[in-house]
Write an enzyme that holds these catalytic residues in place. Structure first.
Site, mmCIF file in Angstrom:
data_model
loop_
_atom_site.group_PDB
_atom_site.id
_atom_site.type_symbol
_atom_site.label_atom_id
_atom_site.label_comp_id
_atom_site.label_asym_id
_atom_site.label_seq_id
_atom_site.Cartn_x
_atom_site.Cartn_y
_atom_site.Cartn_z
ATOM 1 N N ASP A 128 20.140 24.951 -7.911
ATOM 2 C CA ASP A 128 18.753 25.168 -7.493
ATOM 3 C C ASP A 128 17.786 24.765 -8.609
ATOM 4 O OD1 ASP A 128 19.726 26.155 -5.124
ATOM 5 O OD2 ASP A 128 19.407 28.269 -5.639
ATOM 6 N N GLU A 141 19.712 17.701 -1.118
ATOM 7 C CA GLU A 141 19.325 17.080 -2.378
ATOM 8 C C GLU A 141 18.594 15.760 -2.174
ATOM 9 O OE1 GLU A 141 23.711 15.897 -1.703
ATOM 10 O OE2 GLU A 141 22.299 17.488 -1.145
ATOM 11 N N ASP A 197 18.347 10.496 -3.716
ATOM 12 C CA ASP A 197 19.437 11.462 -3.579
ATOM 13 C C ASP A 197 20.011 11.768 -4.961
ATOM 14 O OD1 ASP A 197 21.497 12.661 -1.449
ATOM 15 O OD2 ASP A 197 22.636 11.888 -3.152
ATOM 16 N N ASN A 256 27.122 21.762 -8.217
ATOM 17 C CA ASN A 256 27.161 23.139 -7.714
ATOM 18 C C ASN A 256 28.511 23.796 -7.974
ATOM 19 O OD1 ASN A 256 24.554 23.575 -6.666
ATOM 20 N ND2 ASN A 256 25.022 22.418 -4.823
#
Length: 267
Positions: free
Chosen positions: A160, A186, A143, A151
């Site tokens: 991304d 993720e 993770d 983000n």
């Protein structure tokens, strides 16, 4: 109605006699007639309509293609070989299109890794192989740390790019026989055939070092450090995928609660 395997058996049974002195007259008797070909084609079409499995459809098309090629040897079709060739090309084209569809269905479009569907297919295969060979199969769940904050601070396009960069790093760190999939968001799952727990832990540590030495650049061309945490477990003999992933997910949860760039093992 005959099954596909029964129809194929009918076509090849004469060649399986294994007699080297088999005459050409006996061989020709095994060739399809036009009527038989169209009868089989209707049965294959019925089988295709009954399934939504792309792999099964491709297998059926392989059988159709084989029978279509058999017609090249049939005197009855000697004057229509150009039509047969055209049919072969159309079947090959359809097989290619279906193969592309199968790839899209099993692939995460952003990272190019397998998605959950692709993971399921490979897990079944690797688990069966591990059970047959009695060799270990380790599972890693990774993770990205603080991905929500990444983000929020740098924007979703940058997020991304981070996922794509991580996917590339993981692929570069693995063997050709290893399997990696984007599990969701993720999170990434790695299947490591013939690998013990200690070696699986070292793989995560190597990934962490690779990420530390290769930060992702933001839009201002500034490096942004990316870290990952991971859970590791060893699949037991005959253990179902659901229980394996549940256990490795619990290990990842413990790692995330410990801090950044952590690794936990679930035995």
């Amino acid at each position: 109605m005959q099954t596909l395997s029964e129809m194929r058996l009918k076509l090849v049974k004469s060649s399986e006699v294994g007699e080297e002195n088999e005459t050409s007259e006996e061989s020709s008797k095994a060739l399809l007639t036009v009527d038989e070909y169209y009868q089989h084609a209707e049965q294959y079409a019925h089988e295709i309509r009954k399934t939504h499995d792309v792999n099964e459809i491709i297998r059926i098309l392989d059988a159709v293609l084989s029978e279509t090629r058999d017609l090249h040897q049939s005197d009855e079709m000697s004057n229509s070989r150009h039509k047969i060739s055209d049919t072969e090309q159309k079947i090959e084209s359809l097989k290619h299109e279906l193969a592309l569809i199968r790839e899209l269905v099993h692939t995460d479009q952003m990272t190019g890794l397998f998605n959950r569907r692709g993971l399921d297919e490979h897990f079944i295969r690797e688990a069966a192989r591990a059970d047959r060979s009695k060799n270990p199969l380790c599972v890693i769940l990774i993770d990205l740390d603080n991905f929500k904050e990444i983000n929020e601070i740098y924007g979703y396009p940058f997020g991304d790019n981070v996922l794509i960069s991580l996917a590339r790093t993981i692929k570069n760190a693995l063997r050709p026989t290893d399997v990696v999939a984007r599990y969701g968001g993720e999170e990434f799952i790695i299947l490591l055939p013939d690998t013990e727990i200690n070696d699986a832990v070292r793989i995560i540590q190597r990934l962490q070092r690779m990420l530390a030495s290769n930060p992702v650049l933001n839009k201002d061309n500034q490096p942004v450090s990316i870290t990952i945490s991971g859970g590791v477990t060893l699949r037991q003999t005959d253990e179902h995928q659901h229980t394996v992933i549940k256990r490795v997910d619990e290990a990842l949860f413990r790692a995330k609660n410990t801090g950044l760039s952590q690794i936990e093992v679930a035995l």
